[in-house]
Design a protein around this motif. Structure first.
Motif, short mmCIF file in Angstrom:
data_model
loop_
_atom_site.label_atom_id
_atom_site.label_comp_id
_atom_site.label_asym_id
_atom_site.label_seq_id
_atom_site.Cartn_x
_atom_site.Cartn_y
_atom_site.Cartn_z
N ARG A 270 17.79 61.05 51.07
CA ARG A 270 17.53 61.85 49.86
C ARG A 270 18.79 61.79 48.99
NH1 ARG A 270 17.77 67.53 49.41
NH2 ARG A 270 18.42 67.60 51.58
N ILE A 271 18.59 61.65 47.66
CA ILE A 271 19.70 61.59 46.71
C ILE A 271 19.44 62.50 45.53
CG2 ILE A 271 20.26 59.18 47.33
CD1 ILE A 271 19.06 58.38 44.55
N MET A 272 20.53 62.83 44.82
CA MET A 272 20.41 63.43 43.49
C MET A 272 20.69 62.30 42.51
SD MET A 272 19.88 65.95 41.48
CE MET A 272 20.04 67.45 42.50
N ASP A 273 19.69 61.88 41.79
CA ASP A 273 19.82 60.76 40.86
C ASP A 273 20.07 61.32 39.47
OD1 ASP A 273 17.93 57.83 39.90
OD2 ASP A 273 19.97 58.00 40.64
N VAL A 274 21.08 60.80 38.78
CA VAL A 274 21.54 61.41 37.52
C VAL A 274 21.61 60.37 36.40
CG1 VAL A 274 23.55 62.49 36.39
CG2 VAL A 274 22.86 63.23 38.69
N ALA A 275 21.14 60.77 35.24
CA ALA A 275 21.27 59.95 34.04
C ALA A 275 21.97 60.78 32.97
CB ALA A 275 19.89 59.50 33.53
N VAL A 276 22.87 60.16 32.22
CA VAL A 276 23.60 60.83 31.14
C VAL A 276 23.35 60.04 29.86
CG1 VAL A 276 25.85 61.60 30.29
CG2 VAL A 276 25.42 61.51 32.76
N ASP A 277 22.93 60.73 28.81
CA ASP A 277 22.62 60.09 27.54
C ASP A 277 23.92 59.70 26.82
OD1 ASP A 277 20.46 61.07 24.70
OD2 ASP A 277 21.63 59.24 25.12
N VAL A 278 24.13 58.40 26.61
CA VAL A 278 25.32 57.95 25.88
C VAL A 278 24.92 57.10 24.67
CG1 VAL A 278 26.95 58.13 27.80
CG2 VAL A 278 25.63 56.01 27.51
N ARG A 279 23.78 57.48 24.07
CA ARG A 279 23.32 56.77 22.85
C ARG A 279 23.89 57.50 21.65
NH1 ARG A 279 17.11 57.48 24.09
NH2 ARG A 279 17.99 59.57 24.44
N LYS A 280 24.81 56.89 20.94
CA LYS A 280 25.41 57.54 19.77
C LYS A 280 24.31 57.97 18.80
CE LYS A 280 29.88 55.10 19.83
NZ LYS A 280 30.62 53.94 19.25
N GLY A 281 24.40 59.17 18.31
CA GLY A 281 23.40 59.69 17.37
C GLY A 281 22.23 60.36 18.05
N SER A 282 22.20 60.33 19.38
CA SER A 282 21.08 60.97 20.09
C SER A 282 21.23 62.49 20.05
CB SER A 282 21.06 60.52 21.56
OG SER A 282 20.16 61.34 22.30
N TYR B 149 22.91 63.51 23.18
CA TYR B 149 24.12 62.76 23.55
C TYR B 149 25.02 63.63 24.43
CZ TYR B 149 28.34 59.96 23.31
OH TYR B 149 29.44 59.21 23.66
N GLY B 150 25.45 63.06 25.56
CA GLY B 150 26.33 63.79 26.48
C GLY B 150 25.60 64.73 27.41
N GLN B 151 24.28 64.81 27.28
CA GLN B 151 23.53 65.68 28.19
C GLN B 151 23.08 64.87 29.41
OE1 GLN B 151 20.47 68.16 26.37
NE2 GLN B 151 21.66 68.32 24.46
N TRP B 152 22.87 65.55 30.52
CA TRP B 152 22.49 64.87 31.76
C TRP B 152 21.22 65.47 32.32
CZ3 TRP B 152 22.21 67.58 36.45
CH2 TRP B 152 22.78 68.86 36.44
N THR B 153 20.55 64.71 33.15
CA THR B 153 19.43 65.22 33.93
C THR B 153 19.58 64.69 35.34
OG1 THR B 153 17.02 65.55 34.02
CG2 THR B 153 17.78 63.35 33.44
N ALA C 45 35.13 61.87 27.19
CA ALA C 45 35.62 62.03 25.82
C ALA C 45 36.24 60.73 25.29
CB ALA C 45 36.67 63.14 25.77
N ASP C 46 36.68 59.86 26.21
CA ASP C 46 37.33 58.60 25.81
C ASP C 46 36.34 57.44 25.73
OD1 ASP C 46 40.11 59.55 27.92
OD2 ASP C 46 39.72 59.99 25.79
N LEU C 47 35.07 57.72 26.01
CA LEU C 47 34.07 56.64 26.04
C LEU C 47 33.70 56.20 24.63
CD1 LEU C 47 32.06 55.04 27.96
CD2 LEU C 47 30.39 56.81 27.38
N ASP C 48 33.78 54.91 24.37
CA ASP C 48 33.25 54.37 23.10
C ASP C 48 31.95 53.66 23.44
OD1 ASP C 48 34.21 51.82 20.64
OD2 ASP C 48 32.74 53.48 20.59
N SER C 49 30.88 54.44 23.46
CA SER C 49 29.61 53.89 23.92
C SER C 49 29.12 52.76 23.01
CB SER C 49 28.54 55.00 23.96
OG SER C 49 27.26 54.41 24.21
N ASP D 271 33.43 64.70 35.50
CA ASP D 271 34.02 65.00 34.18
C ASP D 271 33.60 66.40 33.73
OD1 ASP D 271 35.11 63.19 31.51
OD2 ASP D 271 34.21 65.16 31.21
N PRO D 272 34.55 67.26 33.43
CA PRO D 272 34.20 68.64 33.06
C PRO D 272 33.39 68.74 31.77
CG PRO D 272 36.56 68.24 32.76
CD PRO D 272 36.02 67.05 33.48
N ASP D 273 33.49 67.71 30.92
CA ASP D 273 32.71 67.76 29.67
C ASP D 273 31.22 67.51 29.94
OD1 ASP D 273 35.31 66.14 27.72
OD2 ASP D 273 35.00 68.25 28.24
N LEU D 274 30.91 66.92 31.09
CA LEU D 274 29.52 66.66 31.46
C LEU D 274 28.96 67.80 32.31
CD1 LEU D 274 29.70 62.83 32.30
CD2 LEU D 274 28.89 63.92 30.18
#
Ligand SMILES: Cc1cn([C@H]2C[C@H](O)[C@@H](COP(=O)(O)OP(=O)(O)O[C@H]3O[C@H](C)C(=O)[C@H](O)[C@H]3O)O2)c(=O)[nH]c1=O
Length: 189
Positions: free
Chosen positions: A80-92, A95-99, A177-181, A150-153
């Motif tokens: 069993r895992i916790m599978d995570v996706a983080v939105d890194v689409r500029k303008g979304s 953006y920066g939110q996770w599920t 914060a340093d990511l240039d997506s 990352d605390p921002d996530l």
């Protein structure tokens, strides 16, 4: 196949039907026609299998940048895992939110993580086998990575406060914060 949306558009949970009988069950875990009928036509070119010995291990957060960006269809065949996706689409708008979605061999649930998202997972049990399909080939020079904690996530991986087991690469990953997506909301290429 049951399809459920998540808070992040494009990230969807797929649960294939299981046909049980006295021997066990049978399930079509991927069917191109069923996916296309559901509007999820993806051309997978690579299957991955990652076995992880210990619970509390985190693999990620990673993406591959265009032109090697990958859509991924993730499922668990042991553990069993916790599978995570983080939105890194500029303008979304997300953006920066996770599920995070629990995937397990027991439920057969799968997570579709489209290009434009960081992907990672934490093992909630020892001896985890995760298999996933990708729509592009491995291209390590295009990889982007962000620290899982990352605390921002503020991701809750479901593994408690103890130190996670990481690869050296993941332990050295940078800050969100340093990511240039390289991804932009609404762009599919
Ligand atoms: C990803 C990959 C890796 N490798 C080789 C390269 C290394 O020698 C070894 C382990 O690679 P890595 O430490 O990048 O594996 P993970 O930490 O599980 O990386 C994956 O973690 C998250 C969850 C992802 O979604 C990606 O698929 C991927 O980045 O496998 C390959 O030969 N092909 C591949 O496609």
């Amino acid at each position: 196949m049951q399809i459920e949306t998540t808070a992040l558009d494009g990230v969807v949970i797929l649960t294939p039907r299981r046909f049980g009988d006295e021997r066990g069950f049978f399930s079509e875990t991927w069917n191109a026609r069923a996916m296309a009928e559901a509007g999820l036509a993806l051309d997978f070119v690579q299957d991955n299998h990652a076995w992880t010995r210990d619970a509390g291990t985190v693999r990620g957060l990673h993406y591959q940048a265009p032109p090697s960006a990958q859509d991924k269809l993730v499922r668990v065949v042991r553990g069993r895992i916790m599978d995570v996706a983080v939105d890194v689409r500029k303008g979304s708008p997300t953006y920066g939110q996770w599920t995070g979605v629990e995937l397990s061999a027991g439920t057969g649930r799968q997570l579709l993580v489209p290009r434009g998202f960081l992907h990672g997972y934490a093992t909630l049990t020892p001896d985890c086998d995760v298999v996933y399909k990708c729509t592009d080939y491995y291209a390590p020079r295009t990889e982007g990575a962000v620290r899982f904690d990352d605390p921002d996530l503020g991701i809750d991986w479901g593994i408690g406060p103890g130190a996670a087991i990481l690869s050296d690469k993941d332990a050295a990953a940078g800050r969100f914060a340093d990511l240039d997506s390289p991804f932009r909301y609404g762009e599919t290429a």
